[in-house]
Motif scaffolding. Structure first.
Motif, mmCIF file in Angstrom:
data_model
loop_
_atom_site.group_PDB
_atom_site.id
_atom_site.type_symbol
_atom_site.label_atom_id
_atom_site.label_comp_id
_atom_site.label_asym_id
_atom_site.label_seq_id
_atom_site.Cartn_x
_atom_site.Cartn_y
_atom_site.Cartn_z
ATOM 1 N N ALA A 57 0.876 -1.284 0.059
ATOM 2 C CA ALA A 57 0.049 0.088 -0.056
ATOM 3 C C ALA A 57 0.718 1.180 0.033
ATOM 4 O O ALA A 57 0.291 2.123 -0.471
ATOM 5 N N PHE A 58 2.253 1.189 0.592
ATOM 6 C CA PHE A 58 3.022 2.322 0.677
ATOM 7 C C PHE A 58 3.391 2.666 -0.860
ATOM 8 O O PHE A 58 3.310 4.028 -1.248
ATOM 9 N N TYR A 59 3.433 1.904 -1.848
ATOM 10 C CA TYR A 59 3.485 2.003 -3.388
ATOM 11 C C TYR A 59 2.375 2.388 -4.247
ATOM 12 O O TYR A 59 2.323 3.252 -4.873
ATOM 13 N N ASP A 60 1.260 1.484 -3.668
ATOM 14 C CA ASP A 60 0.139 1.471 -4.410
ATOM 15 C C ASP A 60 -0.610 2.759 -4.092
ATOM 16 O O ASP A 60 -1.396 3.510 -5.205
ATOM 17 N N ILE A 104 7.986 5.979 -8.525
ATOM 18 C CA ILE A 104 7.472 4.850 -7.562
ATOM 19 C C ILE A 104 8.719 3.704 -7.614
ATOM 20 O O ILE A 104 9.307 3.403 -6.736
ATOM 21 N N GLY A 105 9.332 3.392 -9.003
ATOM 22 C CA GLY A 105 10.320 2.745 -9.401
ATOM 23 C C GLY A 105 11.487 2.884 -8.626
ATOM 24 O O GLY A 105 12.364 2.175 -8.000
ATOM 25 N N LEU A 106 11.923 4.245 -8.788
ATOM 26 C CA LEU A 106 13.232 4.471 -8.270
ATOM 27 C C LEU A 106 13.175 4.522 -6.827
ATOM 28 O O LEU A 106 14.237 4.257 -6.174
ATOM 29 N N VAL A 107 11.869 5.072 -6.092
ATOM 30 C CA VAL A 107 12.018 4.744 -4.704
ATOM 31 C C VAL A 107 12.060 3.417 -4.208
ATOM 32 O O VAL A 107 12.978 3.064 -3.484
ATOM 33 N N ARG A 148 4.527 -2.454 -6.040
ATOM 34 C CA ARG A 148 5.939 -2.883 -5.471
ATOM 35 C C ARG A 148 6.524 -4.168 -6.172
ATOM 36 O O ARG A 148 7.625 -3.976 -6.543
ATOM 37 N N ASP A 149 5.804 -4.940 -6.751
ATOM 38 C CA ASP A 149 6.098 -6.368 -7.209
ATOM 39 C C ASP A 149 6.178 -6.378 -8.809
ATOM 40 O O ASP A 149 6.799 -7.121 -9.407
#
Length: 309
Positions: free
Chosen positions: A80-83, A112-115, A161-162
């Motif tokens: 959820a942090f990413y989504d 999001i990907g870089l983080v 995230r995945d």
């Protein structure tokens, strides 16, 4: 990686997380709560959802052991942090209205990907980088003329995230690697800030979103005006004092910097597609000539050029 760079990387990671944890710690009543309550508050604030019992146990143990930073990192592992959290963090950067209520796009996905990958965040403004959905999801292909790939990714419910994959932006957009600049040359950014106008919007909103300042905060009327473009009147309303004491402040910094975008434009059919949903970023590479300017420079840079020839 050298020892110095390893230390710098660890310090950057620790400092950024310390700021995040300080924000959580500052919530009213937090310091009076017990370790388990603190752990839940951290997770709720970072991920936006309650933790599982096992995750809460791990975070509580970290806090009891004096490793509150590790507890924060644990919360950041939740999908959820990413989504949600990171998507809402980056979404306002992708449109002039600064709204977070926009579909997932290549700009947001790249942030999001870089983080997620722990990259130097400065890459977001210069690297030949793009994040797309994993091919295993059978999404529509990435397109330079629509956002279907990312909207399908979001609608699929797959975890960002995945299921985000890093690729070279130049491979998917057709831009030369030397012409890519992270999210600046993403399709979403081009649609928002390269469409119409004179490309000054790209400079202004990059300043706002990534430097935390607007033009007023960096204005300087003492700089020479020789790089200000031809479309700016030197005597607005017939009074040159307005130009020298007001207009110069923003344009002396903005216009030279916006020269970096002189070969870029966002093309779309304003009649059939007024919002530019089906438009695409275009770039005049070496050897290409714009028919209106007779050079690589896009025609929009010659708008109102007779104002101050």
């Amino acid at each position: 990686m050298t020892a110095r760079n390893r230390i710098r990387s660890r310090l950057t990671k620790a400092c950024s997380t310390a700021v995040l944890f300080a924000f959580v710690l500052g919530q009213t009543g937090f310091v009076q709560a017990g370790p388990r309550e603190q752990a839940k508050r951290i997770h709720d604030r970072i991920a936006g959802v309650p933790p599982s019992a096992d995750v809460l146990d791990d975070m509580e143990n970290d806090i009891v052991s004096g490793r509150a930073i590790e507890a924060a990192f644990t919360a950041m592992q939740d999908r959820a942090f990413y989504d949600v959290t990171l998507k809402n963090f980056a979404a306002p950067w992708t449109n002039e209205a600064m709204s977070k209520f926009v579909p997932l796009n290549d700009y947001i996905a790249t942030v999001i990907g870089l983080v997620r990958d722990g990259q130097d965040f400065r890459r977001v403004l210069y690297d030949d980088v793009l994040y797309i959905g994993n091919p295993s999801l059978n999404l529509p292909n990435y397109s330079t003329s629509n956002n279907n790939h990312y909207e399908s990714l979001e609608n699929s419910g797959a975890s960002l995230r995945d299921h985000l994959e890093r690729v070279n932006q130049s491979t998917y957009t057709g831009l030369p690697p030397s012409a890519t600049a992270g999210v600046i040359t993403s399709r979403a950014s081009a649609r928002a800030f390269f469409s119409a106008g004179t490309n000054r919007a790209m400079f202004r909103f990059t300043l706002i979103n990534h430097m935390c300042n607007d033009l007023e905060q960096v204005a300087d009327v003492t700089l020479p005006p020789d790089r200000i473009r031809q479309d700016v009147s030197r005597s607005p309303g017939g009074d040159s004092r307005v130009f020298l004491n007001n207009c110069v402040g923003c344009h002396t910094g903005m216009d030279p910097m916006a020269q970096a975008f002189a070969y870029y434009d966002y093309e779309y059919n304003a009649n059939a597609d007024p919002d530019g949903e089906l438009g695409r970023l275009v770039y005049n590479a070496i050897g290409e000539t714009d028919p209106e300017t007779g050079s690589r420079v896009q025609a929009k840079y010659h708008i109102n050029a007779a104002t101050f020839e």
